[in-house]
Design an enzyme around this catalytic site. Structure first.
Site, PDB file in Angstrom:
ATOM      1  N   TYR A 169       0.829  -1.209   0.000  1.00 55.16           N
ATOM      2  CA  TYR A 169       0.000   0.000   0.000  1.00 55.16           C
ATOM      3  C   TYR A 169       0.859   1.252   0.000  1.00 55.16           C
ATOM      4  CZ  TYR A 169       0.822   0.945   5.008  1.00 55.16           C
ATOM      5  OH  TYR A 169       1.396   1.247   6.198  1.00 55.16           O
TER       6      TYR A 169
ATOM      7  N   LYS B  85       6.368  -1.971   1.884  1.00 53.19           N
ATOM      8  CA  LYS B  85       5.204  -1.354   2.529  1.00 53.19           C
ATOM      9  C   LYS B  85       4.023  -2.323   2.438  1.00 53.19           C
ATOM     10  CE  LYS B  85       3.157   3.227   3.132  1.00 53.19           C
ATOM     11  NZ  LYS B  85       3.230   3.227   4.588  1.00 53.19           N
TER      12      LYS B  85
ATOM     13  N   GLU C   3      12.663   2.059  13.953  1.00 53.22           N
ATOM     14  CA  GLU C   3      11.642   3.005  13.493  1.00 53.22           C
ATOM     15  C   GLU C   3      10.397   2.824  14.353  1.00 53.22           C
ATOM     16  OE1 GLU C   3       9.923   2.275   9.629  1.00 53.22           O
ATOM     17  OE2 GLU C   3       9.868   0.112   9.938  1.00 53.22           O
TER      18      GLU C   3
ATOM     19  N   LEU D  19      11.078   0.974   6.996  1.00 52.93           N
ATOM     20  CA  LEU D  19      10.479   1.471   5.767  1.00 52.93           C
ATOM     21  C   LEU D  19      11.156   2.803   5.473  1.00 52.93           C
ATOM     22  CD1 LEU D  19       8.095   1.003   3.716  1.00 52.93           C
ATOM     23  CD2 LEU D  19       6.982   2.849   4.968  1.00 52.93           C
TER      24      LEU D  19
HETATM   25  N1  PDD Z   1       3.002   5.002   7.599  1.00 49.17           N
HETATM   26  N2  PDD Z   1       7.664   3.492   8.930  1.00 49.17           N
HETATM   27  C1  PDD Z   1       6.498   2.818   8.918  1.00 49.17           C
HETATM   28  C2  PDD Z   1       6.453   1.458   9.540  1.00 49.17           C
HETATM   29  C3  PDD Z   1       5.351   3.398   8.340  1.00 49.17           C
HETATM   30  O1  PDD Z   1       4.191   2.724   8.310  1.00 49.17           O
HETATM   31  C4  PDD Z   1       5.433   4.697   7.787  1.00 49.17           C
HETATM   32  C5  PDD Z   1       4.260   5.361   7.140  1.00 49.17           C
HETATM   33  C6  PDD Z   1       6.678   5.360   7.825  1.00 49.17           C
HETATM   34  C7  PDD Z   1       6.874   6.737   7.237  1.00 49.17           C
HETATM   35  O2  PDD Z   1       6.790   6.692   5.831  1.00 49.17           O
HETATM   36  P1  PDD Z   1       6.283   7.940   4.983  1.00 49.17           P
HETATM   37  O3  PDD Z   1       7.077   9.100   5.402  1.00 49.17           O
HETATM   38  O4  PDD Z   1       6.522   7.530   3.583  1.00 49.17           O
HETATM   39  O5  PDD Z   1       4.820   8.139   5.288  1.00 49.17           O
HETATM   40  C8  PDD Z   1       7.775   4.721   8.396  1.00 49.17           C
HETATM   41  C9  PDD Z   1       1.830   5.386   6.860  1.00 49.17           C
HETATM   42  C10 PDD Z   1       1.650   6.820   6.665  1.00 49.17           C
HETATM   43  C11 PDD Z   1       0.627   4.770   7.531  1.00 49.17           C
HETATM   44  O6  PDD Z   1       0.433   3.599   7.407  1.00 49.17           O
HETATM   45  O7  PDD Z   1      -0.109   5.479   8.181  1.00 49.17           O
END
Ligand code: PDD
Length: 288
Positions: free
Chosen positions: A36, A148, A180, A204
């Protein structure tokens, strides 16, 4: 209050969300066999859209799900229009599963990936002013965190654990190292040097993380892409989270360690937040 979107796109069809249904044999449902993206749409364009599509394509390649993503931007425009959200700030959720097939672990021979997209109204604050707290927790996920994946049970269990303790985020600790958060990346600052875990298979590689690394470079800040041991938390001056929905958010406290009290948020975090806010403004100007 969380709400459902009004409209959902499944493959190429736009449906009222209460009627949006997927087969129980969809591999997303059976195996969490899908990937996703979550993106922000501001003005008339996706914020950091190119980077999100690069990661979407990388997730598809890494999971062997075959889908041509060239038509997706047009589909996003259509769902935004159907939801009556043109020109408004909104959040785009997009997922692709391996499709519908009789249940067996191996890849189905004939299955068409299922694409689902929706848009939700979303107000993006210029600067994330919330005062957030996090816990550390042992890593319970798999070792392909760079994908993801929609299989997020480890993230869900850990985030719930944080919530039960009145905290916003759970930070994973793998072999003593902070990697993270359950839905965000984490940065630390010590003596004006910025630390964040390298983009390997244990995190991620967040699109916001990448934007923040560029910002650090522009601000002339030294960045060390190295995971910090949880035991060194007390030696850090500042900590902040990054993510599409989290933006750049200061952490006031992790476990028992307090980084700042009252309004005295760290200066490096503040500078990065301001630069990120400018990046959003610039992207809005380009889109009109
Ligand atoms: N989450 N790490 C994880 C495990 C994440 O699920 C996310 C993002 C990030 C940050 O990635 P980005 O900057 O590309 O949003 C890091 C999304 C937004 C969510 O599932 O809500």
């Amino acid at each position: 209050m969380l709400s459902y979107p009004e409209k959902v796109m499944i493959n190429d069809e736009i449906i009222d969300s209460e009627n949006a249904k997927i087969s129980v044999f969809d591999r997303g449902f059976l195996f969490g066999d899908g990937i996703y993206e979550v993106m922000l749409h501001m003005g008339n364009q996706l914020l950091l859209g190119e980077e999100h599509f690069q990661r979407l394509n990388a997730s598809l390649i890494k999971t062997g799900i075959e889908m041509d993503t060239a038509s997706i931007p047009g589909k996003i425009d259509r769902i935004i229009e159907a939801a009556g959200l043109q020109g408004q700030e909104c959040l785009i959720y997009l997922q692709v599963t391996r499709g519908i097939a009789p249940r067996t672990h191996t890849f189905p021979v004939e299955a068409t990936p299922t694409l689902m997209i929706y848009a939700l109204p979303y107000q993006i604050p210029p600067i994330e002013e919330r005062d957030l707290q996090a816990i550390t927790t042992p890593e319970i996920r798999w070792s392909h965190c760079d994908i993801k994946t929609t299989a997020l049970q480890g993230n869900v269990l850990s985030k719930e654990q944080a919530k039960q303790q009145g905290c916003f985020e759970a930070l994973f600790v793998r072999e003593g190292i902070i990697t993270e958060g359950s839905h965000s990346n984490v940065f630390f600052v010590r003596n004006n040097v910025v630390y964040t875990h390298p983009a390997n298979n244990f995190i991620l590689n967040g699109i916001t993380r990448l934007a923040v690394l560029d910002i650090c470079h522009e601000l002339g800040l030294t960045v060390i892409e190295e995971g910090i041991p949880a035991s060194t938390l007390p030696s850090m001056d500042e900590a902040f989270l990054t993510g599409t929905t989290t933006q750049v958010a200061a952490l006031r406290k992790i476990d028992e360690h307090v980084f700042y009290k009252g309004d005295s948020k760290g200066t490096v975090t503040r500078k990065i937040q301001e630069a990120f806010s400018q990046l959003k403004t610039r992207s809005l100007e380009v889109s009109v």
